[in-house]
Design a protein around this motif. Structure first.
Motif, PDB file in Angstrom:
ATOM      1  N   ILE A 291      34.348 -24.116  -9.654  1.00  0.00           N
ATOM      2  CA  ILE A 291      33.086 -23.527 -10.092  1.00  0.00           C
ATOM      3  C   ILE A 291      32.252 -23.028  -8.918  1.00  0.00           C
ATOM      4  O   ILE A 291      31.519 -22.034  -9.034  1.00  0.00           O
ATOM      5  CB  ILE A 291      32.277 -24.548 -10.932  1.00  0.00           C
ATOM      6  CG1 ILE A 291      31.090 -23.859 -11.623  1.00  0.00           C
ATOM      7  CG2 ILE A 291      31.819 -25.705 -10.078  1.00  0.00           C
ATOM      8  CD1 ILE A 291      31.483 -22.803 -12.636  1.00  0.00           C
ATOM      9  N   LYS A 292      32.366 -23.685  -7.757  1.00  0.00           N
ATOM     10  CA  LYS A 292      31.575 -23.268  -6.588  1.00  0.00           C
ATOM     11  C   LYS A 292      31.928 -21.852  -6.148  1.00  0.00           C
ATOM     12  O   LYS A 292      31.074 -21.133  -5.623  1.00  0.00           O
ATOM     13  CB  LYS A 292      31.799 -24.238  -5.429  1.00  0.00           C
ATOM     14  CG  LYS A 292      31.205 -25.616  -5.637  1.00  0.00           C
ATOM     15  CD  LYS A 292      31.428 -26.484  -4.402  1.00  0.00           C
ATOM     16  CE  LYS A 292      30.818 -27.875  -4.591  1.00  0.00           C
ATOM     17  NZ  LYS A 292      31.038 -28.731  -3.391  1.00  0.00           N
ATOM     18  N   ARG A 293      33.189 -21.465  -6.371  1.00  0.00           N
ATOM     19  CA  ARG A 293      33.616 -20.127  -5.948  1.00  0.00           C
ATOM     20  C   ARG A 293      32.846 -19.042  -6.688  1.00  0.00           C
ATOM     21  O   ARG A 293      32.635 -17.945  -6.163  1.00  0.00           O
ATOM     22  CB  ARG A 293      35.126 -19.974  -6.208  1.00  0.00           C
ATOM     23  CG  ARG A 293      35.683 -18.604  -5.802  1.00  0.00           C
ATOM     24  CD  ARG A 293      35.540 -18.400  -4.308  1.00  0.00           C
ATOM     25  NE  ARG A 293      35.981 -17.076  -3.890  1.00  0.00           N
ATOM     26  CZ  ARG A 293      35.216 -15.989  -3.886  1.00  0.00           C
ATOM     27  NH1 ARG A 293      33.962 -16.059  -4.326  1.00  0.00           N
ATOM     28  NH2 ARG A 293      35.671 -14.828  -3.461  1.00  0.00           N
ATOM     29  N   PHE A 294      32.400 -19.345  -7.905  1.00  0.00           N
ATOM     30  CA  PHE A 294      31.707 -18.351  -8.711  1.00  0.00           C
ATOM     31  C   PHE A 294      30.214 -18.266  -8.397  1.00  0.00           C
ATOM     32  O   PHE A 294      29.480 -17.513  -9.044  1.00  0.00           O
ATOM     33  CB  PHE A 294      31.903 -18.655 -10.199  1.00  0.00           C
ATOM     34  CG  PHE A 294      33.321 -18.435 -10.665  1.00  0.00           C
ATOM     35  CD1 PHE A 294      33.755 -17.182 -11.054  1.00  0.00           C
ATOM     36  CD2 PHE A 294      34.222 -19.495 -10.680  1.00  0.00           C
ATOM     37  CE1 PHE A 294      35.058 -16.986 -11.469  1.00  0.00           C
ATOM     38  CE2 PHE A 294      35.538 -19.301 -11.095  1.00  0.00           C
ATOM     39  CZ  PHE A 294      35.954 -18.043 -11.482  1.00  0.00           C
ATOM     40  N   TYR A 295      29.774 -19.048  -7.414  1.00  0.00           N
ATOM     41  CA  TYR A 295      28.358 -18.988  -7.024  1.00  0.00           C
ATOM     42  C   TYR A 295      28.192 -18.628  -5.556  1.00  0.00           C
ATOM     43  O   TYR A 295      27.106 -18.816  -4.999  1.00  0.00           O
ATOM     44  CB  TYR A 295      27.659 -20.307  -7.361  1.00  0.00           C
ATOM     45  CG  TYR A 295      27.373 -20.409  -8.844  1.00  0.00           C
ATOM     46  CD1 TYR A 295      26.207 -19.871  -9.378  1.00  0.00           C
ATOM     47  CD2 TYR A 295      28.301 -20.979  -9.705  1.00  0.00           C
ATOM     48  CE1 TYR A 295      25.965 -19.917 -10.745  1.00  0.00           C
ATOM     49  CE2 TYR A 295      28.072 -21.032 -11.074  1.00  0.00           C
ATOM     50  CZ  TYR A 295      26.895 -20.511 -11.584  1.00  0.00           C
ATOM     51  OH  TYR A 295      26.662 -20.540 -12.935  1.00  0.00           O
ATOM     52  N   LYS A 296      29.228 -18.087  -4.941  1.00  0.00           N
ATOM     53  CA  LYS A 296      29.114 -17.586  -3.578  1.00  0.00           C
ATOM     54  C   LYS A 296      28.187 -16.370  -3.578  1.00  0.00           C
ATOM     55  O   LYS A 296      28.364 -15.451  -4.378  1.00  0.00           O
ATOM     56  CB  LYS A 296      30.485 -17.196  -3.021  1.00  0.00           C
ATOM     57  CG  LYS A 296      31.375 -18.378  -2.684  1.00  0.00           C
ATOM     58  CD  LYS A 296      30.812 -19.148  -1.493  1.00  0.00           C
ATOM     59  CE  LYS A 296      31.698 -20.309  -1.098  1.00  0.00           C
ATOM     60  NZ  LYS A 296      31.146 -21.067   0.037  1.00  0.00           N
ATOM     61  N   GLY A 297      27.210 -16.363  -2.691  1.00  0.00           N
ATOM     62  CA  GLY A 297      26.267 -15.255  -2.633  1.00  0.00           C
ATOM     63  C   GLY A 297      25.082 -15.402  -3.572  1.00  0.00           C
ATOM     64  O   GLY A 297      24.275 -14.473  -3.707  1.00  0.00           O
ATOM     65  N   PHE A 298      24.966 -16.568  -4.222  1.00  0.00           N
ATOM     66  CA  PHE A 298      23.881 -16.781  -5.192  1.00  0.00           C
ATOM     67  C   PHE A 298      22.518 -16.837  -4.508  1.00  0.00           C
ATOM     68  O   PHE A 298      21.523 -16.300  -5.017  1.00  0.00           O
ATOM     69  CB  PHE A 298      24.149 -18.075  -5.964  1.00  0.00           C
ATOM     70  CG  PHE A 298      23.253 -18.270  -7.161  1.00  0.00           C
ATOM     71  CD1 PHE A 298      23.065 -17.248  -8.075  1.00  0.00           C
ATOM     72  CD2 PHE A 298      22.620 -19.481  -7.388  1.00  0.00           C
ATOM     73  CE1 PHE A 298      22.261 -17.422  -9.196  1.00  0.00           C
ATOM     74  CE2 PHE A 298      21.811 -19.667  -8.497  1.00  0.00           C
ATOM     75  CZ  PHE A 298      21.639 -18.645  -9.405  1.00  0.00           C
ATOM     76  N   SER A 299      22.458 -17.447  -3.325  1.00  0.00           N
ATOM     77  CA  SER A 299      21.178 -17.599  -2.621  1.00  0.00           C
ATOM     78  C   SER A 299      20.515 -16.265  -2.303  1.00  0.00           C
ATOM     79  O   SER A 299      19.320 -16.082  -2.591  1.00  0.00           O
ATOM     80  CB  SER A 299      21.360 -18.421  -1.339  1.00  0.00           C
ATOM     81  OG  SER A 299      21.754 -19.729  -1.645  1.00  0.00           O
ATOM     82  N   PRO A 300      21.234 -15.305  -1.689  1.00  0.00           N
ATOM     83  CA  PRO A 300      20.565 -14.028  -1.415  1.00  0.00           C
ATOM     84  C   PRO A 300      20.111 -13.302  -2.669  1.00  0.00           C
ATOM     85  O   PRO A 300      19.154 -12.525  -2.633  1.00  0.00           O
ATOM     86  CB  PRO A 300      21.621 -13.213  -0.647  1.00  0.00           C
ATOM     87  CG  PRO A 300      22.913 -13.892  -0.906  1.00  0.00           C
ATOM     88  CD  PRO A 300      22.590 -15.339  -1.107  1.00  0.00           C
ATOM     89  N   CYS A 301      20.806 -13.553  -3.788  1.00  0.00           N
ATOM     90  CA  CYS A 301      20.373 -12.943  -5.050  1.00  0.00           C
ATOM     91  C   CYS A 301      19.009 -13.461  -5.461  1.00  0.00           C
ATOM     92  O   CYS A 301      18.133 -12.702  -5.876  1.00  0.00           O
ATOM     93  CB  CYS A 301      21.384 -13.260  -6.157  1.00  0.00           C
ATOM     94  SG  CYS A 301      22.616 -11.996  -6.348  1.00  0.00           S
ATOM     95  N   LEU A 302      18.836 -14.775  -5.361  1.00  0.00           N
ATOM     96  CA  LEU A 302      17.553 -15.366  -5.741  1.00  0.00           C
ATOM     97  C   LEU A 302      16.449 -14.950  -4.770  1.00  0.00           C
ATOM     98  O   LEU A 302      15.310 -14.703  -5.171  1.00  0.00           O
ATOM     99  CB  LEU A 302      17.665 -16.891  -5.791  1.00  0.00           C
ATOM    100  CG  LEU A 302      18.597 -17.458  -6.861  1.00  0.00           C
ATOM    101  CD1 LEU A 302      18.503 -18.981  -6.888  1.00  0.00           C
ATOM    102  CD2 LEU A 302      18.239 -16.897  -8.247  1.00  0.00           C
TER     103      LEU A 302
END
Length: 326
Positions: A291-302
């Motif tokens: 599941i962690k692989r699907f949230y790579k890059g989530f921080s810059p999005c927020l």
């Protein structure tokens, strides 16, 4: 005519029972397109560096990552490519803003007008659910213009990852125009639509949440602050409504966005693609890190969500009200 008691106060751009201006459908659409284009330029200027970081974090190898995180990606991008590196592929969204925002805000305006029209041709105030329905319709339609823009942008953004992972790698194209030529030559008119299914799957629910939440929150703020219409809302209310809508957008669909980015940055040659379809992409990405692989890059999005989307929707809102002012 029946009106929903809970409906948010109508905006200047919304449907009312007695329209103030005798504008034709074409004029209304042209206003939506112009306002959307202005907003698109604003969001690109503010948000593209964050998008570059997001795509690079999403698409780098889990086994041998080039970047340790958001800050490291930003530092290395500037170190290796200078500040222009943060704007890699920017010509694609800039050049496509009119087409994309024409479809996005043109479709949103037309969807709201269609939903506000009764079977007998009379109009009614939009209900809360109508804004979310209009957002979903808009997301589906806009995917067909946003998909190619994202595809070309992403192809250019990830070349640095490949060159760092493989010193022998030589980019097949270094500009958006060269990428356009290569993809059309390889795959014809279907070339720019690589990953279109994932784009549609992302855009439809995401824009329902994004645009629907923005409109509903503005209506609630106008009611709470005693504004006669949404046009009278203070800037902070519009910006905060846009920011919360943007947060909802990314929380709703980010794993699908990772699949989309993976497919759009894949090889343009069909026989050499690692992610030929969404199911294969999802399985391979899951195998890389769960599941962690699907949230790579989530921080810059927020981080990007509030300033970039706030700038876009605030610009669209103000330009729309200015154009509709008598």
């Amino acid at each position: 005519m029946a009106q929903a008691a809970a409906a948010p106060p109508a905006m200047a751009s919304d449907i009312t029972q007695q329209p103030k201006a005798p504008a034709t459908g074409f004029v209304k659409l042209a206003k939506d397109v112009f306002a959307g284009t202005c907003g698109g330029i604003a969001v690109t200027a503010v948000g593209h560096p964050f998008d570059t970081i997001k795509v690079r974090l999403q698409c780098q190898s889990m086994e041998k990552p080039i970047y340790a995180g958001v800050v490291d990606c930003a530092k290395k991008t500037v170190q290796w490519e200078g500040l222009p590196g943060l704007y890699k592929g920017v010509m694609s969204p800039l050049a496509g803003q009119m087409f994309f925002r024409a479809s996005l805000f043109g479709a949103f305006g037309e969807s709201k007008r269609w939903l506000a029209t009764n079977a007998d041709g009379t109009t009614r105030a939009l209900r809360t659910a109508d804004y979310y329905k209009a957002g979903a319709i808009t997301g589906f339609i806009a995917a067909f213009t946003e998909g190619p823009i994202d595809f070309y942008k992403s192809q250019i953004q990830v070349q640095i990852i490949r060159s760092k992972a493989d010193p022998a790698y030589r980019p097949p194209y270094t500009t958006v125009s060269a990428c356009v030529q290569a993809t059309i030559r390889e795959n014809g008119f279907k070339g720019p639509f690589q990953g279109l299914g994932a784009t549609i799957l992302r855009n439809t629910p995401a824009n329902a949440v994004y645009l629907g939440t923005f409109e509903v929150l503005k209506g609630a703020a106008a009611k709470q602050l005693g504004c006669k219409s949404n046009a009278d809302l203070p800037a902070w209310a519009v910006l905060s409504s846009a920011a919360l809508g943007a947060f909802g957008y990314w929380f709703a669909i980010f794993p699908v966005d990772v699949i989309k980015s993976s497919m759009q940055t894949d090889n343009i040659i069909k026989g050499q693609r690692r992610f030929p379809d969404m199911v294969t992409a999802a399985k391979l990405l899951w195998a890389e890190g769960g599941i962690k692989r699907f949230y790579k890059g989530f921080s810059p999005c927020l981080i990007r969500a509030a300033p970039a989307n706030g700038a876009m929707l605030y610009t669209v809102d103000k330009v729309t009200h200015m154009l509709n002012k008598e």
